[in-house]
Design a protein around this motif. Structure first.
Motif, PDB file in Angstrom:
ATOM      1  N   UNK A 172       0.827  -1.208   0.000  1.00  0.00           N
ATOM      2  CA  UNK A 172       0.000   0.000   0.000  1.00  0.00           C
ATOM      3  C   UNK A 172       0.860   1.256   0.000  1.00  0.00           C
ATOM      4  N   UNK A 173       1.951   1.243   0.770  1.00  0.00           N
ATOM      5  CA  UNK A 173       2.836   2.407   0.822  1.00  0.00           C
ATOM      6  C   UNK A 173       3.500   2.657  -0.533  1.00  0.00           C
ATOM      7  N   UNK A 174       4.027   1.584  -1.163  1.00  0.00           N
ATOM      8  CA  UNK A 174       4.681   1.758  -2.461  1.00  0.00           C
ATOM      9  C   UNK A 174       3.694   2.201  -3.543  1.00  0.00           C
ATOM     10  N   UNK A 175       2.481   1.724  -3.469  1.00  0.00           N
ATOM     11  CA  UNK A 175       1.478   2.101  -4.462  1.00  0.00           C
ATOM     12  C   UNK A 175       1.239   3.614  -4.484  1.00  0.00           C
ATOM     13  N   UNK A 176       1.315   4.256  -3.304  1.00  0.00           N
ATOM     14  CA  UNK A 176       1.040   5.695  -3.223  1.00  0.00           C
ATOM     15  C   UNK A 176       2.302   6.545  -3.318  1.00  0.00           C
ATOM     16  N   UNK A 177       3.399   6.110  -2.679  1.00  0.00           N
ATOM     17  CA  UNK A 177       4.597   6.954  -2.574  1.00  0.00           C
ATOM     18  C   UNK A 177       5.765   6.466  -3.408  1.00  0.00           C
ATOM     19  N   UNK A 178       5.656   5.299  -4.056  1.00  0.00           N
ATOM     20  CA  UNK A 178       6.800   4.761  -4.799  1.00  0.00           C
ATOM     21  C   UNK A 178       7.250   5.657  -5.941  1.00  0.00           C
ATOM     22  N   UNK A 179       6.318   6.216  -6.679  1.00  0.00           N
ATOM     23  CA  UNK A 179       6.674   7.061  -7.826  1.00  0.00           C
ATOM     24  C   UNK A 179       7.455   8.292  -7.381  1.00  0.00           C
ATOM     25  N   UNK A 180       6.996   8.968  -6.331  1.00  0.00           N
ATOM     26  CA  UNK A 180       7.690  10.164  -5.842  1.00  0.00           C
ATOM     27  C   UNK A 180       9.062   9.815  -5.267  1.00  0.00           C
ATOM     28  N   UNK A 181       9.163   8.689  -4.538  1.00  0.00           N
ATOM     29  CA  UNK A 181      10.464   8.287  -4.002  1.00  0.00           C
ATOM     30  C   UNK A 181      11.439   7.944  -5.125  1.00  0.00           C
ATOM     31  N   UNK A 182      10.945   7.313  -6.180  1.00  0.00           N
ATOM     32  CA  UNK A 182      11.839   6.991  -7.301  1.00  0.00           C
ATOM     33  C   UNK A 182      12.334   8.268  -7.978  1.00  0.00           C
ATOM     34  N   UNK A 183      11.474   9.232  -8.164  1.00  0.00           N
ATOM     35  CA  UNK A 183      11.901  10.491  -8.782  1.00  0.00           C
ATOM     36  C   UNK A 183      12.942  11.210  -7.931  1.00  0.00           C
ATOM     37  N   UNK A 184      12.862  11.050  -6.611  1.00  0.00           N
ATOM     38  CA  UNK A 184      13.812  11.735  -5.733  1.00  0.00           C
ATOM     39  C   UNK A 184      15.136  10.961  -5.603  1.00  0.00           C
ATOM     40  N   UNK A 185      15.057   9.635  -5.436  1.00  0.00           N
ATOM     41  CA  UNK A 185      16.260   8.869  -5.086  1.00  0.00           C
ATOM     42  C   UNK A 185      16.790   7.972  -6.201  1.00  0.00           C
ATOM     43  N   UNK A 186      16.051   7.798  -7.295  1.00  0.00           N
ATOM     44  CA  UNK A 186      16.524   7.110  -8.506  1.00  0.00           C
ATOM     45  C   UNK A 186      17.135   5.738  -8.204  1.00  0.00           C
ATOM     46  N   UNK A 187      18.473   5.613  -8.390  1.00  0.00           N
ATOM     47  CA  UNK A 187      19.157   4.312  -8.305  1.00  0.00           C
ATOM     48  C   UNK A 187      19.054   3.687  -6.919  1.00  0.00           C
ATOM     49  N   UNK A 188      19.085   4.503  -5.872  1.00  0.00           N
ATOM     50  CA  UNK A 188      18.989   3.945  -4.520  1.00  0.00           C
ATOM     51  C   UNK A 188      17.623   3.295  -4.317  1.00  0.00           C
ATOM     52  N   UNK A 189      16.599   3.889  -4.860  1.00  0.00           N
ATOM     53  CA  UNK A 189      15.275   3.284  -4.735  1.00  0.00           C
ATOM     54  C   UNK A 189      15.208   1.969  -5.515  1.00  0.00           C
ATOM     55  N   UNK A 190      15.841   1.910  -6.681  1.00  0.00           N
ATOM     56  CA  UNK A 190      15.860   0.657  -7.440  1.00  0.00           C
ATOM     57  C   UNK A 190      16.612  -0.436  -6.676  1.00  0.00           C
ATOM     58  N   UNK A 191      17.660  -0.068  -5.956  1.00  0.00           N
ATOM     59  CA  UNK A 191      18.363  -1.057  -5.131  1.00  0.00           C
ATOM     60  C   UNK A 191      17.443  -1.615  -4.053  1.00  0.00           C
TER      61      UNK A 191
END
Length: 621
Positions: A542-561
């Protein structure tokens, strides 16, 4: 007609006088020649003296304007009037003088020679006999008269023809001139008409431009007046806002002073109340409450930034009495601080029930939030006005605001679009009232422990019954019946979606008091400390569904890790077990998380988030 050569029927030379005179003689030469002939005849003539010219006529040749002699003039009667029409009679009456310098009979009409010779012969017979020279001269004179007459007639005819032609030509030219004049007048009339039209159009354009300029000037004046009025209004509003801000700051300072002054009393009261609850509750619940209140659980401290080697989702419980709570020290400290603030505010708000109508007004505004720019702006302004209004203390309004947000999220099934809109309203309100964010997160931590993040493991030593454990982790009891796991999972998902929407909410010009940095720390603490089970999997999904896109835009490669760590370690730790419905939910959650990571949905904008971009581009905030 060609020229006719006349030859005398007599001898060409009589007494040394040639019968054919010089053709280019002038009239004076002719007179001299006649006089010389007359003198010779008088000397040698055998004719009577009646034909002797005793006194020669003084005929002088007229002179032109240049002084030279010109040809003689002769009136020739027209003897053919009986055979010609009226025009020939008019020509005979108006015969003109013909001047010439030589006697040339190039064109001679011989049609009347017989009649002339007959009349001449009769006359000759009536006259006395004269000499040969005299007769030749007379005949020559008569022939000359006839030739001159014919020449004059031909000249007159040619002149008349030329005159008629000239008149026709003149009439034609006059007609052409008249036509040309008419065309010129018509052309000038058209040019004048076109000129007048041009002048009229130019005048109309000028008048239109002048009118347009006047209207533009009037509009500018009106706009200036409106701008001045708006500027004055804005100044009044700004002044009112400044006064209100000063008042709020003063109230906030007083509130903080009171909070600091009563901090020790609140701590003591909380300790006493905790002891009373511990004495009245079950032994397991009492131990859990003591561990939570005094932070007796030992957990390793983790950094804010996640690391691939920092995730440990398979920790085994070392001791059921000491390892029931799985959370980081930082998360527990923040939860404790927020709980103290919330408890202090609740203790102060003893008369909360007296403001039931005020709470209904706040709840009505929250329920009518929709995903439109104007609605979000209006609802945020109305909520701030209600919280800061004089009709209710601010502390009570803040607590009512937090409770209505939580209850509205729990009782109503919210779509992603509605949750994103609600999160924007929360950011707009808490950016002006920061205390409201702490109270809201504290309330959210109280109803859902996974927003800390924190997990409480089940222990038969700590909890005598499963219902006691379920109540501890957030199950609700209604009419003595504990809600089902499906209901709890749905409620857990709703709370985590609200938390994720708050974390990712960004509104231009306003600060999010619990933004992406807090969301990044939550994800790190979650993966470092919480075990993998159905509840944690639902919370993570549920958390990733709502905030995953914004976290990826901010942290990029670290979020993919982090996504790789979840796919590698968290999935391995997820094991199905229990009832069929529980296994079905576990399978569904695992499929959802795997699909989210493998299809890289975190790179795609979630449904309902478009409003955020529209708000930023419109410049409303």
């Amino acid at each position: 007609m060609g020229a006719i050569k006349l030859e005398l029927r007599s001898s060409q030379n009589v007494n040394g006088i040639a019968a054919d005179p010089q053709p280019d003689w002038s009239f004076d030469n002719l007179l001299l020649e006649l006089e010389s002939i007359d003198n010779k005849l008088n000397v040698t003539s055998n004719f009577p003296s009646a034909f002797t010219k005793k006194q020669p006529r003084e005929i002088s040749a007229p002179k032109n304007k240049y002084g030279s002699a010109r040809g003689f003039s002769m009136h020739v009667p027209d003897y053919e009037s009986d055979y010609s029409d009226g025009d020939s009679e008019e020509e005979a009456d108006n015969s003109s003088m013909v001047s010439g310098r030589r006697f040339v009979c190039d064109e001679l009409d011989m049609s009347d020679d017989s009649e002339s010779e007959t009349s001449l012969g009769v006359q000759c017979h009536l006259m006395d006999k004269v000499g040969l020279a005299e007769g030749a001269l007379h005949e020559l004179t008569h022939e000359l008269q006839l030739s001159v007459t014919e020449e004059v007639r031909s000249k007159i005819l040619s002149l008349e023809t030329e005159l008629v032609n000239e008149n026709d030509r003149f009439a034609s030219l006059t007609t052409k001139v008249d036509k040309h004049r008419e065309l010129q007048q018509e052309r000038e009339r058209k040019i004048d008409l076109q000129y007048r039209r041009t002048i009229a159009e130019a005048l109309d354009n000028h008048l239109t431009a002048v009118q347009r300029d006047h209207e533009h000037i009037s509009q500018l004046e009106e706009r200036k007046i409106r701008d001045d009025a708006a500027r004055e209004d804005a100044k009044r509003k700004e002044k009112a806002l400044q006064e209100e801000k000063i008042r709020q700051e003063r109230i906030k300072a007083e509130e903080e002073a009171r909070l600091k002054a009563e901090k020790a009393d609140r701590a003591k009261a909380a300790a006493v109340e905790a002891e009373k609850k511990a004495a009245a509750a079950e032994e397991a619940a009492s131990r859990l409450a003591n561990e939570t209140a005094h932070n007796a659980v030992g957990v390793p401290k983790e950094p804010l930034g996640p690391s691939s080697s920092a995730v440990n989702v398979n920790k085994e419980l070392q001791s059921p009495a000491r390892n029931l709570i799985r959370a980081s020290e930082n998360a527990l400290e923040l939860e404790k601080r927020r709980r103290q603030i919330y408890e202090g505010l609740s203790a102060k708000n003893n008369a909360l029930q007296d403001y039931h109508r005020h709470g209904l007004n706040i709840g009505r505004q929250i329920k009518t939030i929709s995903a439109t720019v104007e609605n979000i702006r209006t609802k945020a302004e109305e909520l701030v006005s209600l919280i800061n209004g004089p009709g209710c203390p601010q502390s009570i309004s803040i607590q009512l605001f937090a409770e209505k947000i939580i209850s509205n999220c729990c009782t109503n099934e919210k779509t992603s679009n509605a949750l994103f809109a609600t999160s924007r309203v929360i950011v707009l309100v808490t950016s002006q009232i920061p205390l409201a964010m702490d109270i809201l997160i504290a309330k959210l931590n109280g109803v859902c422990i996974y927003t800390v993040p924190k997990h409480i493991s089940h222990s038969s030593e700590a909890f005598k019954t499963k219902d006691a454990y379920f109540k501890t982790i957030g199950y609700e009891e209604k009419d003595g019946i504990i809600e089902s796991t499906d209901e709890y999972v749905e409620k857990l998902s709703c709370y985590m979606k609200l938390y994720g929407a708050i974390v990712q909410a960004e509104v231009g010009g306003f600060q999010n008091m619990h933004g992406l940095a807090e969301g990044w720390a939550w994800l790190a603490r979650f993966l470092n400390n919480l075990p993998a089970n159905l509840f944690t999997a639902v919370a993570l999904n549920s958390f990733l569904e709502m905030a995953g896109f914004a976290l990826y835009r901010r942290y990029k490669n670290q979020f993919e890790k982090l996504m790789n760590i979840i796919a590698r370690d968290f999935f391995v730790a997820l094991k199905e077990g229990g009832s069929d419905s529980r296994n079905a939910k576990m399978s569904m959650v695992k499929t959802s998380i795997r699909n989210y990571i493998e299809s890289r949905k975190f790179q795609k904008e979630p449904e309902g988030l478009r409003l955020r971009d529209y708000l930023e581009s419109s410049g409303c905030y």
